[in-house]
Design an enzyme around this catalytic site. Structure first.
Site, short mmCIF file in Angstrom:
data_model
loop_
_atom_site.label_atom_id
_atom_site.label_comp_id
_atom_site.label_asym_id
_atom_site.label_seq_id
_atom_site.Cartn_x
_atom_site.Cartn_y
_atom_site.Cartn_z
N ASP A 149 79.26 -6.01 -54.84
CA ASP A 149 78.77 -5.18 -55.95
C ASP A 149 79.81 -4.15 -56.40
O ASP A 149 80.09 -4.00 -57.59
CB ASP A 149 77.47 -4.47 -55.57
CG ASP A 149 77.47 -3.85 -54.18
OD1 ASP A 149 78.49 -3.98 -53.46
OD2 ASP A 149 76.47 -3.21 -53.81
C1 LIG Z 1 82.38 17.44 -53.63
C2 LIG Z 1 82.60 16.05 -54.10
C3 LIG Z 1 81.55 15.23 -53.57
C4 LIG Z 1 81.84 13.77 -53.79
C5 LIG Z 1 81.21 13.11 -52.66
C6 LIG Z 1 81.23 11.65 -52.80
C7 LIG Z 1 80.75 11.10 -51.52
C8 LIG Z 1 80.01 9.85 -51.72
C9 LIG Z 1 78.73 9.98 -51.06
C10 LIG Z 1 77.80 9.09 -51.20
C11 LIG Z 1 78.02 7.88 -51.99
C12 LIG Z 1 76.71 7.36 -52.45
C13 LIG Z 1 76.99 6.15 -53.24
C14 LIG Z 1 75.76 5.48 -53.60
C15 LIG Z 1 75.75 4.06 -53.17
C16 LIG Z 1 75.22 3.93 -51.75
C17 LIG Z 1 74.69 2.60 -51.41
C18 LIG Z 1 75.77 1.74 -50.81
O1 LIG Z 1 76.56 2.22 -50.04
N1 LIG Z 1 75.77 0.48 -51.17
C19 LIG Z 1 76.81 -0.41 -50.75
C20 LIG Z 1 76.22 -1.65 -50.16
O2 LIG Z 1 75.34 -2.27 -51.05
C21 LIG Z 1 74.83 -3.49 -50.64
O3 LIG Z 1 75.91 -4.28 -50.21
C22 LIG Z 1 75.66 -5.60 -50.01
C23 LIG Z 1 75.08 -6.18 -51.26
O4 LIG Z 1 74.93 -7.51 -51.22
C24 LIG Z 1 73.81 -5.54 -51.51
O5 LIG Z 1 73.19 -6.15 -52.59
C25 LIG Z 1 74.14 -4.13 -51.81
O6 LIG Z 1 73.00 -3.42 -52.17
C26 LIG Z 1 77.61 -0.73 -51.98
O7 LIG Z 1 78.53 -1.72 -51.72
C27 LIG Z 1 78.25 0.54 -52.41
C28 LIG Z 1 78.69 0.74 -53.57
C29 LIG Z 1 79.16 2.07 -54.05
C30 LIG Z 1 80.16 2.77 -53.21
C31 LIG Z 1 80.36 4.14 -53.75
C32 LIG Z 1 81.54 4.77 -53.17
C33 LIG Z 1 81.52 6.22 -53.45
C34 LIG Z 1 82.82 6.65 -53.97
C35 LIG Z 1 82.90 8.10 -53.96
C36 LIG Z 1 84.09 8.54 -54.70
C37 LIG Z 1 84.04 10.00 -54.88
C38 LIG Z 1 85.11 10.40 -55.81
C39 LIG Z 1 85.02 11.85 -56.07
C40 LIG Z 1 86.07 12.18 -57.05
C41 LIG Z 1 86.03 13.61 -57.35
#
Ligand SMILES: CCCCCCCC/C=C\CCCCCCCC(=O)N[C@@H](CO[C@@H]1OC[C@@H](O)[C@H](O)[C@H]1O)[C@H](O)/C=C/CCCCCCCCCCCCC
Ligand SMILES: O=c1ccn([C@@H]2O[C@H](COP(=O)(O)OP(=O)(O)O)[C@@H](O)[C@H]2O)c(=O)[nH]1
Length: 411
Positions: free
Chosen positions: A249
């Site tokens: 994803d």
């Molecule tokens: C002070 C700044 C604060 C920034 C803090 C950022 C910290 C991030 C914290 C939490 C992130 C939450 C993201 C929401 C998605 C969570 C759900 C998830 O992890 N899903 C993963 C898995 O999904 C399944 O995988 C298998 C698939 O087959 C299923 O169908 C899926 O449902 C998914 O892969 C995750 C995707 C999103 C990843 C997000 C990464 C976060 C990046 C943060 C970057 C921050 C940059 C900040 C810049 C200033």
């Protein structure tokens, strides 16, 4: 893998338009965080002009199914796909194994709704390491419409959910995803899930969506319900090109975004409605996701703990004690109380009304989730082996997955 674009990118104009739109939609999300607007924005449904039905974009819905252990809500959930009010779609059920009990359910539903264009595929094709991609591959190859919706097995759809999603697929957008949330179900594990998806998860999801809208190219797309332009995926060889990753994803969205297309969150959250909810299963799911995020986006290793209430509370109270000579404990309690109140409001917004449990149940579940977040994180860092359904994987930095030959218990 990521070859130069062959399909026309959205034009400059569309791009500017995209920015305007994304800022619009995110100010809508921000607006939804204010009290006076809270019941109006997030759930405001978009209608689609259906007059010119021939012009309506067709949707091929991929439903990857693994029927063991059997989910008691599978029939109810799948049936909601047969009753969508969208005018042009097909259902492609992808069943991982021969002899799976979900085959019978799909057959019964197809018999009950013969007017719906539906077919099923059994056994998948091994195109990579990701078992979900392998499972969906035959369905993807058979997909005949210009949009593809990947929709996980535990989801329940409202009649107009697909319409709402397609309405967000404006000319500059390449991917529309639903923010994960849950249906109302009985029992404490279900409350815990709702509290998590309606508070901590929703906060980060909407915040990262907002950063994306401001052009920071952040991607938080969760593939549980994810509508994409097929021609863009096909330029890269289709979904099979993403079979090397476990978090397909995240890489779908990264790739589509890299081609200049926008990402949108639809106004209806995804309604997870699995029939069996267990605290152990919930914690292991969050741990698996945390491991994925750490391997894919390594700076979450530092940012994620700093976005947690308890960690921030400890740091802020220490700062308050040193700089303001405040009482450490009072500061910490005040911080936690304020945060939990803000989360209660957030949950009411995402639920579009009061949640189906008491404030006491909320407080207990909220505290459990906030405290367990620290243990989940430590566990994820400590043991990076990822168990998903019956298989185990290891992730290299960057997200490439490798199978690990360990027998795992089914959660
Ligand atoms: C002070 C700044 C604060 C920034 C803090 C950022 C910290 C991030 C914290 C939490 C992130 C939450 C993201 C929401 C998605 C969570 C759900 C998830 O992890 N899903 C993963 C898995 O999904 C399944 O995988 C298998 C698939 O087959 C299923 O169908 C899926 O449902 C998914 O892969 C995750 C995707 C999103 C990843 C997000 C990464 C976060 C990046 C943060 C970057 C921050 C940059 C900040 C810049 C200033
Ligand atoms: O080996 C697998 C594991 C999962 N899935 C499908 O992938 C989706 C997401 O699976 P799961 O609910 O386990 O993932 P989570 O949402 O917990 O990340 C579901 O539709 C599953 O049927 C699959 O096809 N094969």
């Amino acid at each position: 893998m990521h070859a130069p674009p062959a399909v026309a990118k959205p034009s400059e104009h569309a791009h500017k338009h995209a920015h305007k739109h994304s800022v619009d939609s995110c100010s809508t999300l921000l607006g939804s965080l204010t009290l006076d607007n809270r019941y109006r924005k997030l759930h405001r449904r978009r209608a689609l002009p259906m007059d010119g039905e021939p012009g309506v974009m067709g949707v091929s819905i991929l439903k990857p199914l693994v029927g063991t252990p059997m989910d008691p809500n599978l029939m109810t959930n799948l049936e909601t796909f047969f009753t969508l009010n969208y005018p042009k779609f097909e259902l492609l059920f992808c069943i991982q194994e021969e002899g799976d009990p979900s085959i019978m359910i799909v057959q019964q539903l197809m018999k009950k709704h013969p007017h719906v264009d539906a077919s099923y595929f059994i056994g998948g094709v091994e195109v990579g390491v990701n078992p979900k991609i392998n499972n969906m591959q035959p369905g993807y190859l058979a997909a005949k419409h210009e949009l593809v919706l990947v929709s996980d097995s535990g989801l329940l759809m409202k009649e107009d959910t697909l319409t709402d999603m397609v309405a967000h697929m404006t000319p500059d957008v390449g991917i529309v995803h639903q923010m994960p949330f849950t249906c109302d179900r009985k029992g404490w594990p279900a409350i815990l899930e709702k509290v998590y998806f309606g508070t901590s998860h929703a906060r980060m999801y909407l915040f990262l969506g907002l950063l994306d809208a401001f052009g920071l190219r952040v991607n938080c797309c969760t593939g549980m319900s994810c509508l994409m332009r097929k021609k863009v995926l096909d330029e890269d060889g289709g979904i099979s090109a993403f079979g090397v990753y476990l978090a397909e994803d995240y890489f779908f969205a990264k790739y589509i975004q890299g081609r200049g297309w926008g990402i949108r969150i639809s106004s209806q959250p995804a309604c997870q409605n699995a029939g069996t909810t267990r605290v152990k299963g919930f914690l292991s799911r969050l741990t698996r996701w945390c491991k994925l995020r750490i391997a894919m986006v390594p700076h979450t290793l530092f940012l994620e703990p700093l976005s947690e209430c308890m960690v921030l509370g400890l740091i802020a109270s220490w700062a308050g004690a040193v700089l303001l000579r405040a009482d450490y404990l009072t500061f910490f309690l005040f911080h936690t109380l304020t945060w939990s109140l803000a989360d209660w409001i957030m949950l009411n917004i995402v639920q579009n009304g009061p949640p189906p449990f008491s404030k006491f149940e909320f407080v207990i579940s909220w505290l459990f989730r906030e405290i367990s977040a620290i243990f989940i994180f430590v566990h994820a860092v400590w043991n990076p082996v990822i168990s998903w359904r019956h298989k185990s994987f290891k992730l290299r930095w960057g997200g490439i997955a490798e199978p690990v030959n360990t027998k795992v218990a089914v959660m």
